[in-house]
Write a protein that holds these residues in place. Structure first.
Motif, mmCIF file in Angstrom:
data_model
loop_
_atom_site.group_PDB
_atom_site.id
_atom_site.type_symbol
_atom_site.label_atom_id
_atom_site.label_comp_id
_atom_site.label_asym_id
_atom_site.label_seq_id
_atom_site.Cartn_x
_atom_site.Cartn_y
_atom_site.Cartn_z
ATOM 1 N N ARG A 1 51.630 44.781 47.536
ATOM 2 C CA ARG A 1 50.630 45.343 48.451
ATOM 3 C C ARG A 1 50.624 44.518 49.744
ATOM 4 O O ARG A 1 50.968 43.326 49.750
ATOM 5 N N ARG B 1 38.809 44.303 49.749
ATOM 6 C CA ARG B 1 39.075 42.869 49.560
ATOM 7 C C ARG B 1 38.210 42.054 50.523
ATOM 8 O O ARG B 1 37.610 41.054 50.144
ATOM 9 N N ARG C 1 44.178 36.518 41.797
ATOM 10 C CA ARG C 1 45.519 36.744 42.338
ATOM 11 C C ARG C 1 45.738 36.013 43.663
ATOM 12 O O ARG C 1 46.851 35.700 44.029
ATOM 13 N N THR D 1 37.754 36.550 38.876
ATOM 14 C CA THR D 1 37.599 37.459 40.023
ATOM 15 C C THR D 1 38.148 38.859 39.740
ATOM 16 O O THR D 1 37.804 39.808 40.433
ATOM 17 N N ARG E 1 37.281 45.053 38.936
ATOM 18 C CA ARG E 1 37.056 45.990 37.836
ATOM 19 C C ARG E 1 35.669 46.638 37.970
ATOM 20 O O ARG E 1 35.500 47.827 37.698
ATOM 21 N N ARG F 1 51.691 47.207 37.195
ATOM 22 C CA ARG F 1 50.622 46.461 37.859
ATOM 23 C C ARG F 1 51.209 45.261 38.634
ATOM 24 O O ARG F 1 50.799 44.986 39.762
ATOM 25 N N LYS G 1 45.373 33.644 32.421
ATOM 26 C CA LYS G 1 44.665 32.828 33.412
ATOM 27 C C LYS G 1 43.154 32.872 33.225
ATOM 28 O O LYS G 1 42.469 31.892 33.494
#
Ligand code: DC
Length: 212
Positions: A170, A91, A113, A31, A36, A163, A13
């Motif tokens: 989550r 977030r 995501r 993003t 990171r 991952r 992506k």
């Protein structure tokens, strides 16, 4: 125009987002890099990745000038980013930065995501990129080797599956396609094929809108 590209780790992506931004003359934000960058800032000071107050402080102090640091692309930082990105307050601290980026002229492509679901639910076009985990592991391994890193494909696959599981399950902004996203499976496409398929989707959405 805002184009939202979402998908799992190593789905391609990021490259797709970059190529689409170039094609349309828009700005591009990967993003994943911001999560990171927060993770790397914590690793650099030896802080615990679950130290919420520190992580939020780092998220509010992001320096876009450092987004090009190649260390951000390493597996170690990616794994740490997956942990940090599961903290809801981290977030939340990053929402404004992303929305401001999306809104400026002439248009923007954001990949991540939760762009189509949370950050830009009103994006003009949403694309959800998927690919077979084995294909993603193969691509990631070849990329790592091309950078001169030592990569074991079985371990890369295990990392991708772990991952995916964490990102999908989550509680806050889990990885999932928006109801109005267009699915793009690039398991059997090369980069050019993926870019063409995405442009076809974008042009079909635009044409459909003009007819109304
Ligand atoms: O796409 P990436 O591998 O660079 O992302 C690194 C981590 O950051 C990933 O495990 C999940 C997280 N991330 C996220 O939660 N939301 C985003 N919009 C982008 C990335």
């Amino acid at each position: 125009m805002i184009i939202a590209i979402d998908g799992p780790a190593a789905s391609g992506k990021g490259t797709l987002g970059k190529r689409l931004a170039h094609h349309y003359g828009y700005r591009h934000l990967d993003t994943g890099v911001i999560y990171r960058a927060v993770a790397k800032a914590l690793l650099d000071i030896g802080a615990d990745l679950t130290d919420e107050a520190r992580a939020v402080a780092m998220a509010l102090e992001l320096d876009p000038e450092k987004f090009g640091d190649p260390v951000l692309k390493t597996q170690k930082v990616g794994e740490a980013a997956s942990v940090v990105s599961a903290i809801p307050t981290v977030r939340a601290a990053l929402v404004n930065f992303q929305r401001q980026f999306a809104e400026g002229p002439p248009g923007a492509v954001l990949d991540g995501r939760d762009i189509g679901t949370v950050i830009c639910p009103n994006a003009d076009v949403k694309i959800f990129v998927v690919a077979d985990p084995k294909v993603r592991a193969r691509r990631r391994t070849l990329e790592a080797r091309a950078r001169g890193e030592d990569a074991d494909e079985a371990l890369v696959l295990a990392d991708i599956l772990k991952r995916d599981e964490r990102d999908q399950n989550r509680a806050t902004a889990p990885l999932k396609a928006a109801a109005d996203a267009h699915l793009l499976d690039n398991s059997h496409l090369d980069i050019e094929g993926g870019v063409r398929a995405a442009i076809d989707i974008i042009e079909a959405v635009r044409a459909g809108r003009q007819r109304v």
